[in-house]
Write an enzyme that holds these catalytic residues in place. Sequence first.
Site, PDB file in Angstrom:
ATOM      1  N   GLY A  28      -0.291   3.234   5.293  1.00  0.00           N
ATOM      2  CA  GLY A  28       0.871   3.516   6.296  1.00  0.00           C
ATOM      3  C   GLY A  28       0.170   4.500   7.357  1.00  0.00           C
ATOM      4  O   GLY A  28       0.521   4.007   8.335  1.00  0.00           O
ATOM      5  N   GLY A  67       0.735  -1.270  -0.128  1.00  0.00           N
ATOM      6  CA  GLY A  67       0.202  -0.207  -0.031  1.00  0.00           C
ATOM      7  C   GLY A  67       0.819   1.330   0.014  1.00  0.00           C
ATOM      8  O   GLY A  67       2.201   1.124   0.167  1.00  0.00           O
ATOM      9  N   GLY A  93       1.750   5.251   1.510  1.00  0.00           N
ATOM     10  CA  GLY A  93       1.870   5.937   2.686  1.00  0.00           C
ATOM     11  C   GLY A  93       0.737   6.474   3.274  1.00  0.00           C
ATOM     12  O   GLY A  93       0.337   6.401   4.518  1.00  0.00           O
ATOM     13  N   GLU A 145      14.740   5.924  10.758  1.00  0.00           N
ATOM     14  CA  GLU A 145      16.036   5.795  10.240  1.00  0.00           C
ATOM     15  C   GLU A 145      15.710   6.531   9.002  1.00  0.00           C
ATOM     16  O   GLU A 145      15.180   6.152   7.766  1.00  0.00           O
ATOM     17  CB  GLU A 145      16.311   4.340   9.617  1.00  0.00           C
ATOM     18  CG  GLU A 145      16.477   3.526  11.089  1.00  0.00           C
ATOM     19  CD  GLU A 145      17.662   3.686  11.803  1.00  0.00           C
ATOM     20  OE1 GLU A 145      18.545   4.426  11.228  1.00  0.00           O
ATOM     21  OE2 GLU A 145      18.038   3.083  12.798  1.00  0.00           O
ATOM     22  N   CYS A 171      21.207   5.629   1.954  1.00  0.00           N
ATOM     23  CA  CYS A 171      21.178   6.518   3.112  1.00  0.00           C
ATOM     24  C   CYS A 171      22.373   7.162   3.713  1.00  0.00           C
ATOM     25  O   CYS A 171      22.574   8.250   4.083  1.00  0.00           O
ATOM     26  CB  CYS A 171      20.399   6.107   4.195  1.00  0.00           C
ATOM     27  SG  CYS A 171      20.903   4.534   5.013  1.00  0.00           S
TER      28      CYS A 171
HETATM   29  P1  NAD Z   1       9.666   7.778   1.998  1.00  0.00           P
HETATM   30  O1  NAD Z   1       9.634   8.872   3.037  1.00  0.00           O
HETATM   31  O2  NAD Z   1       8.853   8.527   0.566  1.00  0.00           O
HETATM   32  O3  NAD Z   1       8.707   6.255   1.895  1.00  0.00           O
HETATM   33  C1  NAD Z   1       9.236   5.373   3.007  1.00  0.00           C
HETATM   34  C2  NAD Z   1       8.034   4.653   3.405  1.00  0.00           C
HETATM   35  O4  NAD Z   1       7.296   5.341   4.042  1.00  0.00           O
HETATM   36  C3  NAD Z   1       7.304   4.051   2.275  1.00  0.00           C
HETATM   37  O5  NAD Z   1       6.942   2.741   2.449  1.00  0.00           O
HETATM   38  C4  NAD Z   1       6.138   4.853   2.081  1.00  0.00           C
HETATM   39  O6  NAD Z   1       4.920   4.245   1.632  1.00  0.00           O
HETATM   40  C5  NAD Z   1       5.922   5.214   3.633  1.00  0.00           C
HETATM   41  N1  NAD Z   1       5.182   6.389   4.018  1.00  0.00           N
HETATM   42  C6  NAD Z   1       5.355   7.826   3.301  1.00  0.00           C
HETATM   43  N2  NAD Z   1       4.556   8.566   3.816  1.00  0.00           N
HETATM   44  C7  NAD Z   1       4.041   7.988   5.019  1.00  0.00           C
HETATM   45  C8  NAD Z   1       3.026   8.412   6.070  1.00  0.00           C
HETATM   46  N3  NAD Z   1       2.635   9.468   6.133  1.00  0.00           N
HETATM   47  N4  NAD Z   1       2.613   7.311   6.859  1.00  0.00           N
HETATM   48  C9  NAD Z   1       3.208   6.241   6.906  1.00  0.00           C
HETATM   49  N5  NAD Z   1       3.970   5.800   5.909  1.00  0.00           N
HETATM   50  C10 NAD Z   1       4.205   6.450   4.830  1.00  0.00           C
HETATM   51  O7  NAD Z   1      11.166   7.482   1.534  1.00  0.00           O
HETATM   52  P2  NAD Z   1      11.581   6.705   0.318  1.00  0.00           P
HETATM   53  O8  NAD Z   1      11.725   7.379  -0.956  1.00  0.00           O
HETATM   54  O9  NAD Z   1      11.091   5.284   0.192  1.00  0.00           O
HETATM   55  O10 NAD Z   1      13.176   6.329   0.811  1.00  0.00           O
HETATM   56  C11 NAD Z   1      14.396   7.333   0.641  1.00  0.00           C
HETATM   57  C12 NAD Z   1      14.776   7.979   1.907  1.00  0.00           C
HETATM   58  O11 NAD Z   1      14.947   6.850   3.032  1.00  0.00           O
HETATM   59  C13 NAD Z   1      15.964   8.765   1.560  1.00  0.00           C
HETATM   60  O12 NAD Z   1      15.915   9.843   2.336  1.00  0.00           O
HETATM   61  C14 NAD Z   1      17.186   7.754   2.466  1.00  0.00           C
HETATM   62  O13 NAD Z   1      18.106   8.538   3.008  1.00  0.00           O
HETATM   63  C15 NAD Z   1      16.231   7.208   3.652  1.00  0.00           C
HETATM   64  N6  NAD Z   1      16.666   5.694   4.079  1.00  0.00           N
HETATM   65  C16 NAD Z   1      17.212   5.705   5.309  1.00  0.00           C
HETATM   66  C17 NAD Z   1      17.822   4.601   5.894  1.00  0.00           C
HETATM   67  C18 NAD Z   1      18.274   4.567   7.254  1.00  0.00           C
HETATM   68  O14 NAD Z   1      18.801   3.538   7.629  1.00  0.00           O
HETATM   69  N7  NAD Z   1      18.733   5.802   8.008  1.00  0.00           N
HETATM   70  C19 NAD Z   1      17.766   3.472   5.144  1.00  0.00           C
HETATM   71  C20 NAD Z   1      17.327   3.664   3.600  1.00  0.00           C
HETATM   72  C21 NAD Z   1      16.688   4.759   3.248  1.00  0.00           C
END
Ligand code: NAD
Length: 479
Positions: free
Chosen positions: A211, A205, A207, A249, A283
């Site tokens: 989410g 699904g 976010g 994270e 990241c």
């Molecule tokens: P994103 O925030 O767009 O999405 C991440 C997840 O969150 C997805 O599953 C999305 O569907 C969900 N989501 C988004 N909004 C939400 C909400 N309001 N409520 C609940 N769920 C929600 O990020 P992305 O594009 O998938 O990932 C890239 C980012 O992740 C980069 O900034 C990267 O640095 C970071 N990242 C961090 C780590 C770490 O360990 N620090 C690891 C990998 C990626």
Amino acid sequence: MSTAINRYTRHYINGQWVESTGAESFESFNPATGQPLSHTRFGSEADADAAVQAAQTAQAALALTTRQERLDMLQRIAASYSKHQAALVDAVQQSLGAPRMLCERLQVPAGLMQVQAWSRVLADFPFEEQRGPHLLLQQPVGVSLCITSWNWPLNGPMGVLLPALAAGCATVWKPSEHASATAVLLAQVMHDAGLPPGAFNMVLGNGHVVGRRLVGDPAVAMVSFTGSVAAGNAIGQASVAQSKRVVLELGGKSPFIVLPDADLPAAVKACMTGLLRNSGQSCNAPARLLVPRERLAEAEAVAAAVANHLVIGDPAEPGTQMGPLGNEMHYQTVQRFIEHGLRDGAHLVAGGTGHPQGLEAGCYARPTVFSRVPDDAFIVQEEAFGPVLVIQDYGDVDEAVELANRSEFGLSAYVVGGAEQARQVARRLQAGMVHINGAEMDLGMPFGGVKHSGLGRKFGPEGLKAYLEPQSILVPAAA
Ligand code: NAD
């Protein structure tokens, strides 16, 4: 060559595959070709509720499992994962566009490394501690929600699902909408491992519907979120408002400091290799290179040579070093980032906007290097999450440390140079993890960010503790 479009219409709930009841769907494209790849039917709020309900029902029995039973569960996951390894390699390559070599050597084996690492942590973890007459227990926190990103679609989820199970927590996983292919395979891995029904659940699904519904469910005790700062902040606030435990994270803009006594060409190449490994989509990618001022031109030349000679192309080809970005939307974001750098007058050392020549069909970006740009510029401070390096120059080591710390992020940092000075510099850096002289990631050591890079830690005993709640059992002192 046209390939069949995969249809992902089922969630994994209570030990079974169940049809989604959601109305919305999502099309994914092969980032290497732009051809349609898969169709995902998103879940509904009712699907999210059903997953939490299944986890809640499973929680009581899971909390009572012994250390050995959980270790056995992890080993069954490892065996099942190994059986699916070939399919996982294909899925990561096709859906993310990661080069085959990277999939075979890291993206997929990383899942197994996670099982081994968490098994070691679980084997040694002190769940009970005697304190004088009293007992301190580490109890499972309860139903744990794992929301993950798409860039390391196996390592990322395994790094949060396994500790939850190891701690005795039933899990609900919402993978990224961009990672359905690997998510469905990983759910099959868990199914084939014979986990108790409801111990692991997965809902496909987006976010803002699935989410958000999951985060707001009062039966969810803990939220582990991996993703962007914006979404992480919203999820953190919603979680804390309900007194849920939360681990965030988030993003980074990790500095790579080349000390004055370092082998500069080797260091710059190492930085570029680290940055470009997953098309910059990690990241903790070293995205800011800090070099002594008098050696800036030399660093630029080395970085340009790496960028200009990189083998970019079809991820299926054995010699490919860098594939496309993960999806078209992200390609556009990276393009805007590079345009920003050009608009701000940064010196373009290599790359630029657009596709590399001959690779116009997919989401291929050009490895891009900027330098000679103010420290507060957008491209220095913001995460590109792509193959874009910014070189900064420093006068002395104090200035290098100051520049490295002048960031809202603090996920990882890298230092190269004489061991003693490198250690001293490492202690002064505001980062959750510092790699000295090429030291690789160690899954036994806690990983996570300071400042806007996150909250809490994953990996190592500290990572397991995120899914545990201390309970003090007080007994009267012996008379
Ligand atoms: P994103 O925030 O767009 O999405 C991440 C997840 O969150 C997805 O599953 C999305 O569907 C969900 N989501 C988004 N909004 C939400 C909400 N309001 N409520 C609940 N769920 C929600 O990020 P992305 O594009 O998938 O990932 C890239 C980012 O992740 C980069 O900034 C990267 O640095 C970071 N990242 C961090 C780590 C770490 O360990 N620090 C690891 C990998 C990626």
